[in-house]
Design an enzyme around this catalytic site. Sequence first.
Site, short mmCIF file in Angstrom:
data_model
loop_
_atom_site.label_atom_id
_atom_site.label_comp_id
_atom_site.label_asym_id
_atom_site.label_seq_id
_atom_site.Cartn_x
_atom_site.Cartn_y
_atom_site.Cartn_z
N LYS A 251 7.61 3.39 24.22
CA LYS A 251 8.62 4.35 24.26
C LYS A 251 8.56 5.56 23.36
O LYS A 251 8.60 5.18 22.20
CB LYS A 251 9.88 3.24 24.05
N ASP A 256 17.96 9.14 19.96
CA ASP A 256 18.64 8.28 20.80
C ASP A 256 20.10 8.20 20.38
O ASP A 256 20.26 7.69 19.42
CB ASP A 256 18.16 7.04 20.84
N LYS A 263 26.49 6.15 20.42
CA LYS A 263 26.35 5.42 19.19
C LYS A 263 27.47 5.81 18.24
O LYS A 263 27.82 6.76 18.07
CB LYS A 263 24.76 5.47 18.66
N GLU A 335 18.60 2.85 27.46
CA GLU A 335 17.81 4.03 28.13
C GLU A 335 16.33 3.74 28.11
O GLU A 335 15.49 3.97 28.73
CB GLU A 335 18.20 5.43 27.50
N ARG A 337 14.69 1.07 28.35
CA ARG A 337 14.16 0.20 29.50
C ARG A 337 13.84 1.24 31.01
O ARG A 337 13.13 0.86 31.60
CB ARG A 337 15.00 -1.07 29.77
N1 BES Z 1 17.03 2.64 20.42
C1 BES Z 1 18.18 1.44 20.99
C2 BES Z 1 17.73 0.11 20.09
C3 BES Z 1 17.87 0.01 18.58
C4 BES Z 1 19.01 -0.24 17.99
C5 BES Z 1 16.81 0.07 17.88
C6 BES Z 1 19.39 -0.43 16.60
C7 BES Z 1 16.99 -0.15 16.40
C8 BES Z 1 18.11 -0.34 15.87
C9 BES Z 1 18.22 1.18 22.22
O1 BES Z 1 18.15 2.16 23.18
C10 BES Z 1 19.70 0.73 22.70
O2 BES Z 1 20.57 1.56 21.88
N2 BES Z 1 19.76 -0.48 23.02
C11 BES Z 1 21.11 -1.27 23.20
C12 BES Z 1 21.19 -1.99 24.37
C13 BES Z 1 22.59 -2.25 24.86
C14 BES Z 1 23.51 -1.19 24.98
C15 BES Z 1 22.44 -3.24 25.98
C16 BES Z 1 21.39 -1.99 22.25
O3 BES Z 1 20.55 -2.60 21.31
O4 BES Z 1 22.55 -2.22 21.45
ZN ZN Z 2 16.81 3.64 22.46
ZN ZN Z 3 19.76 3.57 23.17
#
Ligand code: BES
Ligand code: ZN
Ligand code: ZN
Length: 484
Positions: A251, A256, A263, A335, A337
């Site tokens: 990835k 992000d 976020k 995103e 995935r």
């Molecule tokens: N890049 C993030 C995952 C992440 C979050 C990595 C915090 C390290 C620290 C990913 O893209 C994400 O935002 N995932 C969401 C998925 C959810 C919306 C189903 C998450 O983990 O909150």
């Molecule tokens: Zn991400």
């Molecule tokens: Zn994300």
Amino acid sequence: MGYLQKIRSTTDSWDEVTAPFIALGIFEEGTLTSTGNDIDKVLQGQISKAYSLGDIKGKTDEVTLFYHDEKRIAVIGLGKKDKFDAEGARRAAATASRTAIQRKIGDICVENFDTEFVQAIAEGITLGSYQYFDFKTDDEDCFDLKSALVMTENKEAVHRGSVYAQGVCYARDLENAPGNHTTPSRLAESAAEISQAGGMKLTVFDRDEFTEMGMGGMAGVSAGSDEPPKFIILEYYGGEKDEKPKVLVGKGLTFDAGGISIKPAASMDEMKYDMCGSGVVLGVMKAVSVLKPNMNIVGVVPSTENLLGGKAYKPGDILKAYNGKTIEVLNTDAEGRLILADGLSYVSKHYDPEYILDFATLTGAVVISLGHITTGIMGTDEALLDRVRQSSKETAEKVWELPLWDEYCEQIKSKVADVKNVGEARQAGSIAAGAFLKEFVQEGIPWCHFDIAGTAWGKKDSPYYYQKGASGETIRLVLNLMGV
Ligand code: BES
Ligand code: ZN
Ligand code: ZN
């Protein structure tokens, strides 16, 4: 440069070496290594005296300095003798680098601690030498280690350890750089550097090309960003023509923000690290470009930002991935995935992989379950998972399997499309992400997913992790697994 470029080996004894810093070891039981015993004699028993008076305890990470002529003698604690292993040697060697750098000593010599763990020692010296000051304009505190010697005959292990760790440091540099520097274009440039050095084939698809090809995940996620997205493919053919390639997908989300499902502001800056999966792929390929192993390896990096804007994709949108499956987007922050869906479909279709490994800072949930200590793994092939666990043990990069059972796979089925990009609210988030990815790996191909969201950065400072920055974790594991 920020880290040591080369390590040499020597069969000279400690008093023939010109380095002004010699590192040796002492165990908690008070036993010195053979070099340690020799030096102790010359120092008229000062080291053993310090131990018997309790000033040296031999505990891991402990350093005590002695002096002989113009040389510093660093006595490094190795912990309990019967527990000492490759990781202990790696850590002790990293402690030697750190100690020298703190004192602005540029040249060091590290003994082999009377062990066979020479590769780990070379890794430790290099990883411990890593510092990141690319954006400091006042270079007063910026002091690099310039040279290191390991007391051993095993040149090959020294070279391999140094190259493995340089792959890690190369990835750390890309990862620690902020999102306005490490862009998808910058990742493509790195891939170009690596491909030239390693005689690899490089292909980069831009927005128009991958959209035309049917990569709806890449097209959807990148829609809200003006920074040009890239789908990067590195192919290395060092094996027989008919040998199946080992395939890596990472990835490469260079920032992000979450997209329209934005976020919270706190710690959002850390989302520059959301490309650490691509760091694993490029770090491994960097080491491959130097060691040129007899095998075929393909590295793929889908790369974009995830931002907000008038063209951004929205919750409720339905995208079609490269393998034709439709995806209902219920949260634009899930995103990673979506771009991996295209990456995994692409490699499933165009190669006949021996196995596929993917790396992604995919879920906040894995940080909740495993902290910054352990990478979450999921997969479809027991034999491959066993090999991952074995390499994990050999490299001390911890992994733990989460179950991809059918009940979880049901949770990502959508009412309006084939799948949706989130599972049940506040439940098994890392597994839902793994279950989603499974839909895009062709059945029959052994596959293992590494959720590195907890381990790619933010680890506790230790002799070879630098100030909570990028760790480069799982690069050594993968090199070990592939047998590079
Ligand atoms: N890049 C993030 C995952 C992440 C979050 C990595 C915090 C390290 C620290 C990913 O893209 C994400 O935002 N995932 C969401 C998925 C959810 C919306 C189903 C998450 O983990 O909150
Ligand atoms: Zn991400
Ligand atoms: Zn994300």
